[in-house]
Design a protein around this motif. Structure first.
Motif, PDB file in Angstrom:
ATOM      1  N   LEU A 155     -40.282  38.621   3.894  1.00  0.00           N
ATOM      2  CA  LEU A 155     -40.235  38.558   2.419  1.00  0.00           C
ATOM      3  C   LEU A 155     -38.784  39.605   2.616  1.00  0.00           C
ATOM      4  O   LEU A 155     -37.970  39.211   1.772  1.00  0.00           O
ATOM      5  CB  LEU A 155     -41.375  38.875   1.715  1.00  0.00           C
ATOM      6  CG  LEU A 155     -41.141  38.970   0.356  1.00  0.00           C
ATOM      7  CD1 LEU A 155     -40.757  38.052   0.054  1.00  0.00           C
ATOM      8  CD2 LEU A 155     -42.124  40.059  -0.022  1.00  0.00           C
ATOM      9  N   GLN A 156     -38.624  40.771   3.007  1.00  0.00           N
ATOM     10  CA  GLN A 156     -37.313  41.503   3.074  1.00  0.00           C
ATOM     11  C   GLN A 156     -36.280  40.126   3.605  1.00  0.00           C
ATOM     12  O   GLN A 156     -35.161  40.511   2.110  1.00  0.00           O
ATOM     13  CB  GLN A 156     -37.628  43.161   3.431  1.00  0.00           C
ATOM     14  CG  GLN A 156     -36.043  43.102   2.788  1.00  0.00           C
ATOM     15  CD  GLN A 156     -36.504  44.196   1.594  1.00  0.00           C
ATOM     16  OE1 GLN A 156     -37.149  44.197   0.951  1.00  0.00           O
ATOM     17  NE2 GLN A 156     -34.991  44.076   1.426  1.00  0.00           N
ATOM     18  N   ASP A 157     -36.652  40.162   3.919  1.00  0.00           N
ATOM     19  CA  ASP A 157     -35.202  39.162   4.448  1.00  0.00           C
ATOM     20  C   ASP A 157     -35.077  37.454   3.934  1.00  0.00           C
ATOM     21  O   ASP A 157     -33.204  37.692   3.946  1.00  0.00           O
ATOM     22  CB  ASP A 157     -35.122  38.726   6.291  1.00  0.00           C
ATOM     23  CG  ASP A 157     -35.534  39.500   7.553  1.00  0.00           C
ATOM     24  OD1 ASP A 157     -35.148  40.730   7.161  1.00  0.00           O
ATOM     25  OD2 ASP A 157     -35.952  39.087   8.242  1.00  0.00           O
ATOM     26  N   LYS A 158     -35.876  36.871   3.442  1.00  0.00           N
ATOM     27  CA  LYS A 158     -35.818  36.192   2.212  1.00  0.00           C
ATOM     28  C   LYS A 158     -34.896  36.898   0.955  1.00  0.00           C
ATOM     29  O   LYS A 158     -33.910  36.301   0.438  1.00  0.00           O
ATOM     30  CB  LYS A 158     -37.151  35.462   1.901  1.00  0.00           C
ATOM     31  CG  LYS A 158     -36.748  34.254   1.097  1.00  0.00           C
ATOM     32  CD  LYS A 158     -37.905  33.586   0.548  1.00  0.00           C
ATOM     33  CE  LYS A 158     -38.718  32.907   2.066  1.00  0.00           C
ATOM     34  NZ  LYS A 158     -40.023  32.076   1.302  1.00  0.00           N
ATOM     35  N   ILE A 159     -35.241  37.730   0.574  1.00  0.00           N
ATOM     36  CA  ILE A 159     -34.223  38.623  -0.407  1.00  0.00           C
ATOM     37  C   ILE A 159     -33.163  38.981  -0.471  1.00  0.00           C
ATOM     38  O   ILE A 159     -32.302  38.755  -0.418  1.00  0.00           O
ATOM     39  CB  ILE A 159     -35.363  40.070  -1.246  1.00  0.00           C
ATOM     40  CG1 ILE A 159     -36.987  39.142  -1.846  1.00  0.00           C
ATOM     41  CG2 ILE A 159     -34.532  40.648  -1.630  1.00  0.00           C
ATOM     42  CD1 ILE A 159     -37.850  40.836  -1.866  1.00  0.00           C
ATOM     43  N   GLN A 160     -33.053  39.616   0.696  1.00  0.00           N
ATOM     44  CA  GLN A 160     -31.879  39.824   1.533  1.00  0.00           C
ATOM     45  C   GLN A 160     -30.632  38.856   1.333  1.00  0.00           C
ATOM     46  O   GLN A 160     -29.418  38.546   0.777  1.00  0.00           O
ATOM     47  CB  GLN A 160     -31.244  41.265   2.135  1.00  0.00           C
ATOM     48  CG  GLN A 160     -32.361  41.969   2.227  1.00  0.00           C
ATOM     49  CD  GLN A 160     -32.326  43.169   3.401  1.00  0.00           C
ATOM     50  OE1 GLN A 160     -31.782  43.018   5.011  1.00  0.00           O
ATOM     51  NE2 GLN A 160     -32.965  44.556   3.343  1.00  0.00           N
ATOM     52  N   VAL A 169     -36.358  41.310  -8.191  1.00  0.00           N
ATOM     53  CA  VAL A 169     -37.357  41.891  -6.880  1.00  0.00           C
ATOM     54  C   VAL A 169     -38.512  42.865  -7.574  1.00  0.00           C
ATOM     55  O   VAL A 169     -39.637  42.454  -7.222  1.00  0.00           O
ATOM     56  CB  VAL A 169     -35.895  42.733  -6.229  1.00  0.00           C
ATOM     57  CG1 VAL A 169     -37.665  43.680  -5.435  1.00  0.00           C
ATOM     58  CG2 VAL A 169     -35.419  42.018  -5.388  1.00  0.00           C
ATOM     59  N   GLN A 170     -38.268  43.548  -8.625  1.00  0.00           N
ATOM     60  CA  GLN A 170     -39.565  43.879  -9.469  1.00  0.00           C
ATOM     61  C   GLN A 170     -39.771  43.130  -9.489  1.00  0.00           C
ATOM     62  O   GLN A 170     -42.099  42.923  -9.364  1.00  0.00           O
ATOM     63  CB  GLN A 170     -39.042  44.518 -10.443  1.00  0.00           C
ATOM     64  CG  GLN A 170     -39.861  45.497 -11.401  1.00  0.00           C
ATOM     65  CD  GLN A 170     -40.500  46.049 -10.088  1.00  0.00           C
ATOM     66  OE1 GLN A 170     -39.510  47.335  -9.805  1.00  0.00           O
ATOM     67  NE2 GLN A 170     -42.032  46.462  -9.989  1.00  0.00           N
ATOM     68  N   THR A 173     -42.340  41.483  -6.791  1.00  0.00           N
ATOM     69  CA  THR A 173     -43.364  42.779  -6.439  1.00  0.00           C
ATOM     70  C   THR A 173     -44.555  43.034  -7.342  1.00  0.00           C
ATOM     71  O   THR A 173     -45.449  43.219  -6.947  1.00  0.00           O
ATOM     72  CB  THR A 173     -43.007  44.105  -6.612  1.00  0.00           C
ATOM     73  OG1 THR A 173     -40.986  43.781  -5.667  1.00  0.00           O
ATOM     74  CG2 THR A 173     -43.277  45.262  -6.415  1.00  0.00           C
ATOM     75  N   GLU A 255     -43.096  34.021  -1.573  1.00  0.00           N
ATOM     76  CA  GLU A 255     -43.849  34.662   0.163  1.00  0.00           C
ATOM     77  C   GLU A 255     -43.839  33.491   1.205  1.00  0.00           C
ATOM     78  O   GLU A 255     -43.423  33.623   2.625  1.00  0.00           O
ATOM     79  CB  GLU A 255     -44.917  35.693   0.173  1.00  0.00           C
ATOM     80  CG  GLU A 255     -44.666  36.055   1.393  1.00  0.00           C
ATOM     81  CD  GLU A 255     -46.019  37.158   1.296  1.00  0.00           C
ATOM     82  OE1 GLU A 255     -45.568  38.685   1.420  1.00  0.00           O
ATOM     83  OE2 GLU A 255     -46.561  37.709   0.818  1.00  0.00           O
TER      84      GLU A 255
END
Length: 263
Positions: A155-160, A169-170, A173, A255
């Motif tokens: 997930l974090q890789d996809k967001i970045q 992002v919020q 989450t 996700e």
């Protein structure tokens, strides 16, 4: 020479994004009226009554026109505000009061309030709301494509990788706070009522994702487009719980699915 009559077009996908961020309510200060008339008969659909307005005008000579903006910027959800009819008319006639700064502030505060309301409703989402959202998505016929779920990026890789903003992002989450409930609901539907439910849900979600891409939306806009598409198809109910359920389902599918561009 007379002012140009050329008016920059608002792409429908950008309208969908600003409606999503407005929670289907008027963004004018201290208004907040719901901009949908609910149907009285089961065969009818809700009627949207809101109007999308430009903050900086779409054509030269219009209210708050900014010649430094590009056509794309003028038609972006960032330059649009969703209003009831009277306030839509007021902002384009009472120009001394309705400055660009006032409208941008009103838009920002309203969208923040909508986010807070959806966040508050997340804890009350039940299988009833999830069924409304998921069933509509899964039953819509997707175009021919591979069914199933590929391994997604973390997930974090996809967001970045996609440069999603803090607001998206919020929202992701917030939506993922209900991921376990969404997963349980999908598994229940798949194993007891509708075999293949999960695959159909994913296939339709991907179809909507590629439709958003085809409209040229940026990643943040794509996410809001997907949420609003789920809400639009959810039938006559327009409640904070439906909005929260749509956010939860889209965040969960975001996700687990291999979507959004990757290297």
């Amino acid at each position: 020479m007379a002012p140009s009559s050329v008016r920059d077009r608002v792409p429908p996908a950008q309208e969908k994004v600003v409606i999503s961020r407005s929670g289907n309510k008027c963004a004018y200060p201290d208004c907040g009226v719901v901009l949908t008339i609910s149907p009285k008969n089961s065969g009818d659909r809700p009627k949207a009554t809101g109007k999308v307005a430009h903050i900086a005008a779409a054509s030269p000579g219009g209210p708050r026109y900014d010649e430094s903006m590009t056509a794309q910027e003028r038609g972006s959800a960032d330059n649009l505000i969703y209003l009831c009819g009277p306030h839509h008319d007021a902002i384009d006639s009472q120009l001394e009061h309705h400055t660009r700064e006032l409208l941008l502030t009103a838009k920002r505060r309203h969208e923040q309030a909508v986010d807070r309301a959806v966040r508050s409703a997340l804890g009350t989402v039940s299988y009833v709301e999830l069924e409304v959202v998921c069933t509509v998505i899964s039953n819509a016929p997707p175009p021919p494509q591979k069914m199933g779920i590929e391994r997604a990026l973390p997930l974090q890789d996809k967001i970045q990788l996609n440069g999603l903003g803090l607001t998206s992002v919020q929202r992701i989450t917030d939506g993922l706070s209900q991921a376990a409930r969404v997963a349980q609901f999908i598994e229940f539907q798949h194993s007891t009522i509708q075999p293949g439910f999960g695959r159909r849900l994913v296939a339709r979600f991907k179809s909507d994702y590629f439709a958003a891409l085809a409209e040229g939306l940026e990643p943040d806009g794509v996410f809001d487009y997907l949420v609003q598409t789920a809400i639009d198809n959810a039938g006559p109910r327009d409640t904070p719980e439906i909005h929260a359920a749509a956010l939860s389902v889209v965040a969960y599918l975001f996700e687990i699915c291999e979507i959004f561009e990757r290297e």
